[in-house]
Design an enzyme around this catalytic site. Structure first.
Site, PDB file in Angstrom:
ATOM      1  N   ASN A 129      46.878 -18.980 -17.097  1.00 36.26           N
ATOM      2  CA  ASN A 129      48.204 -18.919 -16.769  1.00 36.26           C
ATOM      3  C   ASN A 129      48.275 -18.793 -14.838  1.00 36.26           C
ATOM      4  OD1 ASN A 129      47.855 -16.678 -16.945  1.00 36.26           O
ATOM      5  ND2 ASN A 129      49.480 -15.780 -16.616  1.00 36.26           N
ATOM      6  N   ILE A 130      49.289 -20.179 -14.391  1.00 37.66           N
ATOM      7  CA  ILE A 130      49.114 -20.032 -13.040  1.00 37.66           C
ATOM      8  C   ILE A 130      51.391 -20.242 -13.227  1.00 37.66           C
ATOM      9  CG2 ILE A 130      49.414 -21.029 -11.070  1.00 37.66           C
ATOM     10  CD1 ILE A 130      47.012 -22.271 -12.740  1.00 37.66           C
ATOM     11  N   GLU A 131      51.329 -19.029 -11.959  1.00 38.87           N
ATOM     12  CA  GLU A 131      52.532 -18.531 -12.163  1.00 38.87           C
ATOM     13  C   GLU A 131      52.965 -19.030 -10.791  1.00 38.87           C
ATOM     14  OE1 GLU A 131      52.612 -14.653 -15.566  1.00 38.87           O
ATOM     15  OE2 GLU A 131      53.004 -14.140 -12.844  1.00 38.87           O
TER      16      GLU A 131
ATOM     17  N   CYS B  82      51.084 -22.706 -18.561  1.00 41.69           N
ATOM     18  CA  CYS B  82      50.406 -21.576 -19.332  1.00 41.69           C
ATOM     19  C   CYS B  82      48.488 -22.060 -19.205  1.00 41.69           C
ATOM     20  CB  CYS B  82      50.512 -22.141 -21.170  1.00 41.69           C
ATOM     21  SG  CYS B  82      51.768 -21.057 -21.445  1.00 41.69           S
TER      22      CYS B  82
ATOM     23  N   GLU C 277      46.216 -22.484 -21.591  1.00 42.53           N
ATOM     24  CA  GLU C 277      46.094 -24.105 -23.042  1.00 42.53           C
ATOM     25  C   GLU C 277      46.496 -24.844 -22.235  1.00 42.53           C
ATOM     26  OE1 GLU C 277      48.220 -20.773 -23.252  1.00 42.53           O
ATOM     27  OE2 GLU C 277      48.319 -20.912 -25.059  1.00 42.53           O
TER      28      GLU C 277
ATOM     29  N   CYS D  68      52.356 -20.117 -27.245  1.00 44.06           N
ATOM     30  CA  CYS D  68      53.821 -20.339 -26.845  1.00 44.06           C
ATOM     31  C   CYS D  68      54.278 -21.725 -27.718  1.00 44.06           C
ATOM     32  CB  CYS D  68      54.321 -20.590 -25.551  1.00 44.06           C
ATOM     33  SG  CYS D  68      53.646 -22.023 -24.831  1.00 44.06           S
TER      34      CYS D  68
ATOM     35  N   CYS E 228      52.433 -24.802 -25.449  1.00 41.10           N
ATOM     36  CA  CYS E 228      51.428 -25.358 -25.732  1.00 41.10           C
ATOM     37  C   CYS E 228      50.703 -25.697 -27.444  1.00 41.10           C
ATOM     38  CB  CYS E 228      50.611 -23.757 -25.845  1.00 41.10           C
ATOM     39  SG  CYS E 228      50.777 -23.074 -24.113  1.00 41.10           S
TER      40      CYS E 228
END
Length: 132
Positions: free
Chosen positions: A42-44, A53, A55, A86, A89
Site C-alpha cells: 500500500n502506498i498512501e 492498495c 493488491e 477492499c 480491489c
C-alpha cells in the site's frame, strides 16, 4: 511456483509499505500467466484519494508488463487478523480473474492463512461480460 513462495513474497512486500498516515502495512503478491510473481504494497498519500492498495499495486505492475490473466494472489495486512481485500480491489481482481476458482490467500503469517476464491469474495460480480 507453490503457494508458500507466493505467501512469503506478500509478507516481504508488506515491509515496503508507505503508510505514514494509517500506519497499516499491507503487502500483496500476484501470480499471472507469465509464471512470475509481482509484488505490491500500500502506498498512501496526504491527499487520501491518491492512495493505492497493495493488491492493485501488484496487479498493475503485472498488467504493465503485458499480463492479463491472474492465477493466484496472496495478501497480508494485520498479522493478528485476516485482512480481506477492499471492494475496489475485489473489482480489480475480478477484472483479471478470467478462469473460475482463482485462489486468494489471506494471510496472518507463513503458516496461518485461509484460502478463498474470487467468486466467494465477489459473488455476482460485474464483469466485462456484462458490457457485451
Amino acid at each position: 511456483m507453490n503457494s508458500k513462495e507466493l505467501i512469503k513474497s506478500a509478507i516481504e512486500a508488506r515491509e515496503k509499505a508507505y503508510c505514514p498516515y494509517s500506519n497499516f502495512k499491507v503487502g500483496a503478491a500476484v501470480l499471472f500467466e507469465d509464471g512470475k510473481i509481482y509484488t505490491g504494497c500500500n502506498i498512501e498519500n496526504a491527499s487520501f484519494g491518491g492512495t493505492n492498495c497493495a493488491e492493485r499495486t501488484a496487479i498493475f505492475k503485472a498488467v504493465s508488463e503485458g499480463n492479463r490473466v491472474l492465477k493466484e494472489i496472496a495478501l497480508i495486512g494485520d498479522p493478528n487478523n485476516y485482512t480481506y481485500p477492499c471492494g475496489i480491489c475485489r473489482q480489480v481482481l475480478t477484472e483479471f480473474a478470467e478462469s473460475g476458482g482463482v485462489k486468494v490467500y489471506i494471510i496472518k503469517n507463513e503458516n496461518d492463512y485461509i484460502v478463498k476464491t474470487i467468486e466467494e469474495l465477489m459473488p455476482g460480480s460485474f464483469t466485462k461480460k456484462d458490457l457485451g
